[in-house]
Design an enzyme around this catalytic site. Structure first.
Site, mmCIF file in Angstrom:
data_model
loop_
_atom_site.group_PDB
_atom_site.id
_atom_site.type_symbol
_atom_site.label_atom_id
_atom_site.label_comp_id
_atom_site.label_asym_id
_atom_site.label_seq_id
_atom_site.Cartn_x
_atom_site.Cartn_y
_atom_site.Cartn_z
ATOM 1 N N LYS A 6 34.812 38.994 18.809
ATOM 2 C CA LYS A 6 34.225 37.876 18.068
ATOM 3 C C LYS A 6 33.779 36.866 19.116
ATOM 4 O O LYS A 6 34.579 36.386 19.918
ATOM 5 C CB LYS A 6 35.252 37.238 17.116
ATOM 6 C CG LYS A 6 34.647 36.177 16.207
ATOM 7 C CD LYS A 6 33.694 36.793 15.205
ATOM 8 C CE LYS A 6 32.932 35.742 14.428
ATOM 9 N NZ LYS A 6 32.091 36.335 13.382
ATOM 10 N N SER A 27 30.603 40.523 16.791
ATOM 11 C CA SER A 27 30.008 39.626 15.806
ATOM 12 C C SER A 27 30.141 38.201 16.321
ATOM 13 O O SER A 27 31.063 37.886 17.074
ATOM 14 C CB SER A 27 30.672 39.773 14.428
ATOM 15 O OG SER A 27 32.058 39.492 14.515
ATOM 16 N N GLU A 36 22.187 47.536 11.667
ATOM 17 C CA GLU A 36 21.078 46.634 11.981
ATOM 18 C C GLU A 36 19.772 47.174 11.423
ATOM 19 O O GLU A 36 19.635 48.372 11.154
ATOM 20 C CB GLU A 36 20.948 46.424 13.487
ATOM 21 C CG GLU A 36 20.409 47.604 14.258
ATOM 22 C CD GLU A 36 20.087 47.243 15.704
ATOM 23 O OE1 GLU A 36 20.312 46.083 16.103
ATOM 24 O OE2 GLU A 36 19.596 48.119 16.440
#
Length: 360
Positions: free
Chosen positions: A147, A216, A277
């Site tokens: 993250k 992410s 994606e």
């Protein structure tokens, strides 16, 4: 060496921490939690404060060394949920191998370095450190979750005041640049690419990727939270993992092949961690898609919804971790895939047949 258990629980909202009860019901405490990995029902974009809320309610309950990784966006059939990776070093003598995990954080990523070489190297060094702590080979690693931060408009304005050009003057694009640097750092740490390849990729070439990287970005943190998951002969539990990739957004065959391999190994799927994606070429299998030209809905939201349906069908429920934006996380237009599964203990036999005959 930290063997792990995986506990998965649905959530009623980003502020739902009722999974703590599941933790207690299984005989664990909050100090046993290595990481909380969840999907929250925000937009998954720059202003997705569902991630911030989830982090804010979970982190006070966790030890300082634990990490949170919240991915916003539960479009389509994806169900909001959390996955608790819990340290469990109990030895089950019926197993000769098991799942292990380690968590850590990078130093804070200054806005001027976000998406650039220093960011990539910071992730590389942290991943390498965690792999070394686990005492496993690079090939035994099946998933590295990161993250990472993004640039806010305030960050961009502050850099401009200092005469520093940000990696992007678009906050949404800064998410992609942050994910890219993080993913290339993972690939470097696992020796999947060399430094020259990584530097070229950091400049925008999509010729390098890792099938074990999942990154992410969010505004809820300034450093990168890192979770490494792999297998070890020094652990003894019923969890295993494998990794592969989807070649495009509806590559069902790759998911089915991975699920078949789990079945062949006598396993049951516990969770899938998948990146998705919109193909940057603007086409999928020679047909044009409109995910990148939709002015109403961000492309990452389209991709999560499409891929989420396939992944949920494989698992049999919607509590799956599907994250949008797959820069260098699987090939362009596709995405990395990790399956965590559980196996029954092997049947006990008092004798082993070897090439030397019968050995006790």
């Amino acid at each position: 060496m930290t063997g792990v258990r995986l506990l998965t629980a649905p959530t009623t909202g980003p502020d739902d921490i009722s999974a703590l009860e599941l933790l207690a019901d299984n005989g664990f405490g909050t100090d046993d939690v290595l990481a909380v990995v969840g999907k929250t029902e925000g937009n998954g974009c720059v202003n997705d404060f569902s991630r911030t809320l989830a982090s804010a309610v979970w982190e006070p309950h966790l030890k300082e060394a634990a990490v949170t990784v919240f991915s916003g966006g539960t479009e389509g059939v994806i169900a909001p949920h959390v996955n608790l990776l819990v340290a469990d070093d109990r030895v089950d003598p019926r197993h000769q191998r098991g799942l292990v995990a380690a968590a850590g954080t990078t130093p804070a990523i200054p806005p001027a370095e976000l998406g650039r070489v220093a960011h990539m190297e910071s992730v590389r060094d942290t991943v390498a450190k965690l792999v070394a702590e686990l005492g496993i080979a690079d090939d035994d690693v099946h998933l590295v979750l990161v993250k990472c931060p993004l640039l806010t408009s305030t960050d961009i304005a502050g850099l401009r005041v200092m005469g520093v050009e940000p990696v992007s003057d678009d906050t949404y694009e800064s998410m992609a640049r942050s994910r890219a640097a993080s993913s290339l750092g993972i690939a470097l740490a696992l020796d999947e690419i060399d430094t020259d390849t990584a530097l070229a990729a950091l400049e925008g070439r999509r010729h390098a990727w890792s099938n074990r990287a999942s990154a992410s970005a969010g505004a809820e943190l300034k450093s990168c939270h890192v979770l490494v998951v792999g297998e070890s002969d020094k652990a003894a539990n019923s969890l295993r993992a494998l990794h592969t990739e989807m070649k495009d957004a509806y590559d069902l065959d790759s998911l089915l092949s991975a699920a078949a391999l789990v079945s062949e190994r006598g396993g049951r799927i516990r969770q899938l961690f998948v990146k998705a994606e919109a193909d940057p070429s603007g086409t999928i299998r020679n047909l044009r898609h409109t995910m990148l030209t939709d002015s109403d809905i961000n492309a990452t939201r389209h991709a999560r919804a499409a891929v989420g349906a396939l992944v949920a069908a494989i698992k049999g429920d919607g509590a799956v971790y599907v994250s949008g934006g797959a820069e260098h996380q699987g090939r362009p237009g596709g995405g990395s895939v990790t399956i965590v599964y559980e196996v029954d203990p092997p049947r006990f036999t008092p004798y082993n047949t070897t090439s030397e005959g019968i050995a006790r």
